[in-house]
Design a protein around this motif. Structure first.
Motif, PDB file in Angstrom:
ATOM      1  N   ASP A  26       0.819  -1.211   0.000  1.00  0.00           N
ATOM      2  CA  ASP A  26       0.000   0.000   0.000  1.00  0.00           C
ATOM      3  C   ASP A  26       0.852   1.260   0.000  1.00  0.00           C
ATOM      4  N   THR A  28       3.064   2.175   2.159  1.00  0.00           N
ATOM      5  CA  THR A  28       3.346   2.689   3.496  1.00  0.00           C
ATOM      6  C   THR A  28       4.794   2.367   3.853  1.00  0.00           C
ATOM      7  N   SER A  59       4.056   7.780   3.310  1.00  0.00           N
ATOM      8  CA  SER A  59       3.098   7.346   2.304  1.00  0.00           C
ATOM      9  C   SER A  59       3.408   8.043   0.987  1.00  0.00           C
ATOM     10  N   ARG A 167      -7.618  -0.319   1.531  1.00  0.00           N
ATOM     11  CA  ARG A 167      -6.640  -1.160   2.216  1.00  0.00           C
ATOM     12  C   ARG A 167      -7.324  -2.381   2.831  1.00  0.00           C
ATOM     13  N   ARG A 170      -7.951  -4.924   0.146  1.00  0.00           N
ATOM     14  CA  ARG A 170      -6.711  -5.592  -0.254  1.00  0.00           C
ATOM     15  C   ARG A 170      -6.287  -6.625   0.783  1.00  0.00           C
ATOM     16  N   THR A 171      -6.491  -6.326   2.054  1.00  0.00           N
ATOM     17  CA  THR A 171      -6.167  -7.299   3.103  1.00  0.00           C
ATOM     18  C   THR A 171      -7.005  -8.558   2.945  1.00  0.00           C
TER      19      THR A 171
END
Length: 395
Positions: A26, A28, A59, A167, A170-171
């Motif tokens: 992501d 991060t 980010s 996010r 996506r997890t």
């Protein structure tokens, strides 16, 4: 784990003689190394706006992410070169995909001024750096989301505004697999809270309890459009909930990209199952029929308020309309004499000002009493059908 990742980044930076940054998928920031400047790097040339933002803000912007992903980094399994974009202040960089078990977990970036030839497996330090990227992938995989994390991701995907669901989705996608057919089940328990120790059945299911007490169950399916596992899960789950609880099953989708739409379908089906005894205690979105249009209404027309204050007349109107206006069938369903039915229909016209011989007025009445039933206004709930009919729910 974070110290181990930092050590890996430091070692990759030393191997390739360039500043290194480790980010998750992501974008991060997880760790970074500011190279000491020894070696062939040009002073001042190993920092760009993207790296500065990543370090300071932890980010990257959506535009930067789109630029990098447009060059195939999310699909890459080997080192690749991402070109510069001078207009956006982006220097060229080397990307080492961080993978484990075939899954992408992040990226190792190096501002190496194109000194490393990614097409040459024997390039100095490249093979060792790739091995360290794989080790970073292993460490990140070991920290993959557990059951509690997946439940939190599902809850976020269903309730939080963007960009949080991105996010979370996506997890869930990483955990269940991209493109996996999934069903979403909504459980509406009768009464506050869940029974102590209650857990939903179903291998691989992810469960989240929302603030209003509704329970969402995300279930991987063996084949697209086959709701039988979801129907079986609904029946088994309801068996552990208080009587009067209902369930709804959304249409199947490939992947987790449409969870919000699925939740609307599942929750609507569960609400209809609570309102229509013919569908109780579990319904699928596919079998709702006209209830879909009713569920989209804000409520019954205000002209029906006097009628809805009388549960007997409200149920009479609903039954007569569901029987296509047949006096014989409606009287039989209501267990009343036909003359009593005629009297009640006359009272309905008096209270609402509607002409039941007019098709438009009958449509307004039918939609209104169904909307009221869905909201639990002015009707008497009937006993639900047995749980045995759930497994063969239509898809």
């Amino acid at each position: 784990m974070r110290d181990d990742l930092q050590d890996l980044v430091d070692e990759v930076s030393a191997l390739l003689g360039a500043p290194a940054t480790l980010e998750d998928r992501d974008f991060t920031l997880l760790a970074f190394c500011a190279h000491d400047g020894t070696g062939p790097a040009t002073p001042g040339a190993t920092m760009d706006a993207v790296r500065a933002r990543s370090i300071l803000g932890r980010s990257s912007t959506p535009e930067v992410r789109a630029w990098f992903e447009s060059h195939g980094i999310a699909r890459a399994t080997a080192p690749l070169r991402v070109p510069a974009d001078p207009a956006a202040g982006i220097l060229t960089r080397l990307c080492l995909p961080v993978r484990a078990g075939g899954r992408l977990h992040g990226y190792l970036w190096l501002l190496d001024e194109e000194r490393t030839d990614v097409t040459d497996p024997g390039a100095p330090g490249l093979a060792e750096a790739v091995a360290l990227a794989a080790e970073a992938g292993r460490l990140l995989a070991e920290g993959r989301p557990g059951t509690a994390d997946l439940s939190a991701a599902l809850r976020t995907a269903l309730t939080d505004p963007a960009p949080a669901p991105g996010r979370a989705v996506r997890t869930l996608t990483e955990a269940l697999g991209a493109g996996t057919p999934v069903a979403l089940v909504a459980l509406l328990p009768a009464g506050p809270g869940l029974p102590p120790g209650w857990t939903p059945p179903g291998a691989g299911a992810v469960t989240a309890v929302l603030d209003d007490g509704a329970v969402a169950v995300l279930l991987p399916l063996p084949g697209h459009g086959d709701h039988r596992p979801a129907g079986a899960l609904s029946g088994a789950a309801l068996g552990g909930l208080p009587p009067g609880s209902t369930a709804g099953v959304a249409a199947a989708r490939h992947g987790c990209g449409e969870l919000t739409g699925q939740w609307h379908e599942a929750r609507t089906a569960a609400r209809v199952a609570a309102a229509d005894p013919r569908l109780a205690p579990a319904a699928s979105w596919a079998e709702l029929g006209a209830w879909r249009a009713v569920a989209a209404l804000p409520g019954p027309d205000p002209v029906l308020a006097p009628l809805l204050a009388d549960p007997v007349l409200t149920e009479t109107a609903a039954t007569w309309l569901d029987c296509a206006g047949s006096p014989q069938r409606a009287a039989g369903e209501l267990c009343i004499h036909r003359q009593t039915l005629y009297y009640r229909l006359g009272r309905i016209e008096q209270l609402t000002g509607l002409d039941l011989a007019d098709g438009a007025d009958r449509l307004l009445l039918h939609l209104g009493v169904r909307a009221a039933r869905l909201a639990g206004i002015g009707w008497v709930p009937q006993p639900p059908r047995p749980l045995g009919g759930l497994v063969s729910m239509p898809s």
